[in-house]
Motif scaffolding. Sequence first.
Motif, PDB file in Angstrom:
ATOM      1  N   TYR A  94       0.792  -1.248   0.000  1.00 12.27           N
ATOM      2  CA  TYR A  94       0.000   0.000   0.000  1.00 12.27           C
ATOM      3  C   TYR A  94       0.821   1.294   0.000  1.00 12.27           C
ATOM      4  N   ARG A  95       2.095   1.187   0.056  1.00 11.30           N
ATOM      5  CA  ARG A  95       2.982   2.374   0.068  1.00 11.30           C
ATOM      6  C   ARG A  95       2.379   3.461   0.982  1.00 11.30           C
ATOM      7  N   ILE A  96       2.229   3.060   2.217  1.00  5.16           N
ATOM      8  CA  ILE A  96       1.514   3.927   3.164  1.00  5.16           C
ATOM      9  C   ILE A  96       2.292   5.202   3.499  1.00  5.16           C
ATOM     10  N   LYS A  97       1.537   6.302   3.651  1.00  6.41           N
ATOM     11  CA  LYS A  97       2.161   7.576   3.995  1.00  6.41           C
ATOM     12  C   LYS A  97       1.447   8.153   5.228  1.00  6.41           C
ATOM     13  N   ILE A  98       2.251   8.572   6.204  1.00  6.75           N
ATOM     14  CA  ILE A  98       1.668   9.134   7.425  1.00  6.75           C
ATOM     15  C   ILE A  98       1.871  10.653   7.405  1.00  6.75           C
ATOM     16  N   VAL A  99       0.784  11.374   7.598  1.00  2.00           N
ATOM     17  CA  VAL A  99       0.859  12.838   7.587  1.00  2.00           C
ATOM     18  C   VAL A  99       0.514  13.366   8.988  1.00  2.00           C
ATOM     19  N   ASN A 100       1.317  14.326   9.464  1.00  2.00           N
ATOM     20  CA  ASN A 100       1.122  14.943  10.791  1.00  2.00           C
ATOM     21  C   ASN A 100       1.236  13.935  11.943  1.00  2.00           C
TER      22      ASN A 100
ATOM     23  N   GLN B 197      -7.141   8.024   3.789  1.00  2.00           N
ATOM     24  CA  GLN B 197      -7.383   8.255   2.356  1.00  2.00           C
ATOM     25  C   GLN B 197      -6.855   7.061   1.563  1.00  2.00           C
ATOM     26  N   GLY B 198      -7.616   6.634   0.567  1.00  2.00           N
ATOM     27  CA  GLY B 198      -7.166   5.523  -0.278  1.00  2.00           C
ATOM     28  C   GLY B 198      -8.266   4.497  -0.429  1.00  2.00           C
ATOM     29  N   SER B 199      -8.018   3.527  -1.294  1.00  2.00           N
ATOM     30  CA  SER B 199      -9.065   2.539  -1.557  1.00  2.00           C
ATOM     31  C   SER B 199      -8.698   1.168  -1.008  1.00  2.00           C
ATOM     32  N   PHE B 200      -7.462   1.016  -0.578  1.00  2.00           N
ATOM     33  CA  PHE B 200      -6.926  -0.270  -0.132  1.00  2.00           C
ATOM     34  C   PHE B 200      -6.911  -1.302  -1.258  1.00  2.00           C
ATOM     35  N   LYS B 201      -6.903  -0.804  -2.511  1.00  2.00           N
ATOM     36  CA  LYS B 201      -6.687  -1.743  -3.627  1.00  2.00           C
ATOM     37  C   LYS B 201      -5.178  -1.987  -3.651  1.00  2.00           C
ATOM     38  N   PRO B 202      -4.727  -3.240  -3.836  1.00  2.00           N
ATOM     39  CA  PRO B 202      -3.299  -3.523  -3.795  1.00  2.00           C
ATOM     40  C   PRO B 202      -2.492  -2.620  -4.727  1.00  2.00           C
ATOM     41  N   PHE B 203      -1.368  -2.194  -4.239  1.00  2.00           N
ATOM     42  CA  PHE B 203      -0.410  -1.350  -4.955  1.00  2.00           C
ATOM     43  C   PHE B 203      -0.945   0.048  -5.285  1.00  2.00           C
ATOM     44  N   THR B 204      -1.821   0.523  -4.445  1.00  2.00           N
ATOM     45  CA  THR B 204      -2.219   1.933  -4.517  1.00  2.00           C
ATOM     46  C   THR B 204      -1.767   2.579  -3.203  1.00  2.00           C
ATOM     47  N   LYS B 205      -1.817   3.916  -3.208  1.00  2.00           N
ATOM     48  CA  LYS B 205      -1.340   4.616  -1.997  1.00  2.00           C
ATOM     49  C   LYS B 205      -2.443   4.718  -0.939  1.00  2.00           C
TER      50      LYS B 205
ATOM     51  N   ASN C  98     -20.497  15.108  16.317  1.00  2.00           N
ATOM     52  CA  ASN C  98     -20.515  15.858  15.045  1.00  2.00           C
ATOM     53  C   ASN C  98     -19.193  16.575  14.812  1.00  2.00           C
ATOM     54  N   ILE C  99     -18.637  17.149  15.885  1.00  2.00           N
ATOM     55  CA  ILE C  99     -17.344  17.846  15.738  1.00  2.00           C
ATOM     56  C   ILE C  99     -16.268  16.837  15.306  1.00  2.00           C
ATOM     57  N   ILE C 100     -16.283  15.678  15.958  1.00  2.00           N
ATOM     58  CA  ILE C 100     -15.287  14.635  15.609  1.00  2.00           C
ATOM     59  C   ILE C 100     -15.447  14.249  14.134  1.00  2.00           C
ATOM     60  N   MET C 101     -16.694  13.993  13.736  1.00  2.00           N
ATOM     61  CA  MET C 101     -16.948  13.546  12.346  1.00  2.00           C
ATOM     62  C   MET C 101     -16.571  14.636  11.343  1.00  2.00           C
ATOM     63  N   ASP C 102     -16.870  15.895  11.660  1.00  2.00           N
ATOM     64  CA  ASP C 102     -16.521  16.996  10.736  1.00  2.00           C
ATOM     65  C   ASP C 102     -15.017  17.040  10.515  1.00  2.00           C
ATOM     66  N   ASN C 103     -14.269  16.824  11.604  1.00  2.00           N
ATOM     67  CA  ASN C 103     -12.806  16.836  11.495  1.00  2.00           C
ATOM     68  C   ASN C 103     -12.312  15.663  10.665  1.00  2.00           C
ATOM     69  N   ILE C 104     -12.921  14.514  10.877  1.00  2.00           N
ATOM     70  CA  ILE C 104     -12.508  13.325  10.104  1.00  2.00           C
ATOM     71  C   ILE C 104     -12.763  13.575   8.615  1.00  2.00           C
ATOM     72  N   VAL C 105     -13.940  14.108   8.311  1.00  2.00           N
ATOM     73  CA  VAL C 105     -14.297  14.367   6.897  1.00  2.00           C
ATOM     74  C   VAL C 105     -13.303  15.360   6.295  1.00  2.00           C
ATOM     75  N   MET C 106     -13.005  16.403   7.060  1.00  2.18           N
ATOM     76  CA  MET C 106     -12.074  17.418   6.569  1.00  2.18           C
ATOM     77  C   MET C 106     -10.721  16.760   6.235  1.00  2.18           C
ATOM     78  N   LEU C 107     -10.277  15.875   7.117  1.00  2.60           N
ATOM     79  CA  LEU C 107      -8.964  15.249   6.914  1.00  2.60           C
ATOM     80  C   LEU C 107      -8.962  14.226   5.771  1.00  2.60           C
ATOM     81  N   THR C 108     -10.109  13.584   5.559  1.00  2.00           N
ATOM     82  CA  THR C 108     -10.158  12.602   4.452  1.00  2.00           C
ATOM     83  C   THR C 108     -10.150  13.332   3.104  1.00  2.00           C
ATOM     84  N   ASN C 109     -10.603  14.590   3.112  1.00  2.00           N
ATOM     85  CA  ASN C 109     -10.644  15.349   1.846  1.00  2.00           C
ATOM     86  C   ASN C 109      -9.416  16.232   1.645  1.00  2.00           C
ATOM     87  N   LYS C 110      -8.572  16.297   2.642  1.00  2.00           N
ATOM     88  CA  LYS C 110      -7.417  17.194   2.591  1.00  2.00           C
ATOM     89  C   LYS C 110      -6.456  16.755   1.467  1.00  2.00           C
TER      90      LYS C 110
END
Length: 435
Positions: A258-264, A384-392, A421-433
């Motif tokens: 998955y060539r995983i990348k960790i941000v922050n 972020q990602g689809s977890f399809k093999p060999f994608t990021k 709701n605050i937690i979910m809004d933050n998660i959504v924001m980060l998944t779209n970042k």
Amino acid sequence: MSFVVAIDGPAGSGKGSITQIIAEKMNLSCIDTGAMYRCVTLDMLNKNIAIEDIEKIKELLKTIDIKLDEENKKVYLNGKDVTDEIRSMRVTEKVSQVSSIKEIRLKLVELQQKIAKNKDVIMEGRDITTVVFPNADVKVYLDADVEERARRRYKQNQEKGIESTYDEILENLKKRDYNDMHKEFGALVKADDAIVIDSTNMTIEQVTNEIIKIINEKKKQIIEDEKVYEVVPDSKMKRFKYAFVKKLLLIFVYKLVYRIKIVNKEYVPKEGAYIICANHINMLDALSVVCTNKRKVRFICKHSMFKKKILGWALKLGDTIPLDRDKNDIESMKRTIKALKNGDLLGIFPEGTRNGMEKNVKAKNGAAFFALKSGVKVIPLGIQGSFKPFTKVKLVYGEPLDFSEYYGKEKDKETLEKVTNIIMDNIVMLTNKKI
Ligand code: DC
């Protein structure tokens, strides 16, 4: 802990005989609650107490002494053997009415619960699955056509030398069915979660075997459930295995596939209790968080997953906390609170299910509840990602969310929803970042 089998059903459905056979075969204490109502009826008849005379009934209830001698199959009322007398027509005719008197029911239900305490029991009656033991391990509603029930009662009476005619019995059963089902207090109703068995065309042996099968399945399930909650004690070997499996997965799955990348990454503090809350997209996402964190991340996970052999072993190795959503899982809650008290780092998917947001599933309040109850910050994470093999795959952490203004308000539903709701809004924001 006691194991309770509750059987309800109309008069003559075979509950009595079947309960006794099962009790013997499965080593359960057998409590015939109908016999208790019959004893009160007989006592009232003997003392000439009318059904309407509640004061006298209350007096009688204070002194009445009912004993069920299981071993010898005898029933004693105030010290006297009344095993046969309570089955006589004069008692049978009155018992249904007597058993609808609230004061009598309250007293006998209390007695029944007391008798069953810390014992493995099988109990039959009209309200066992609904009132006496609404949380029984096994609940059965035993039914049969009224004509068939009358035939059985008639035969039973003949064998016991009790005088009666088939028509009399049929009439009486119909009347009792009506009374039992229309009682204001303690009426016969099918519990929603009871297994219904219609015994009209079944032999006693067939019904018995069917119920024994249900009991055995439940016992097996209880053993499996208990295993889920077993904790692997901490040891050098456990720590070694955990580190080894984590490293292996990190290299061969998350880096290579998955060539995983960790941000922050810096948003995950090196110590102290926190809850990581992420979006849930794939079976592999929780593990990706576990494998890429230096600290142990303990996820809360559906208890059924622990029943899978290899997965269960791995989950226990990671001190994952099982959660049974079908019940009020006190054990799971206790463990979560204890883990946070110990300064552990937990992982929760507030969506509760994979791709919950896409499926429009309402986010669960669990993470908010624990954050407010334990006074800990929530680290939002967007996967972020689809977890399809060999994608990021990217794990994007957000700054820990401080809910200290709401600490201690975990019982307030509105506050919980606000925090969720605050937690979910933050998660959504980060998944779209864009990274
Ligand atoms: O099962 P049985 O026929 O011995 O029961 C006698 C009466 O007692 C019957 O009319 C229903 C009543 N009963 C009840 O109301 N609640 C129970 N738990 C058991 C019996």
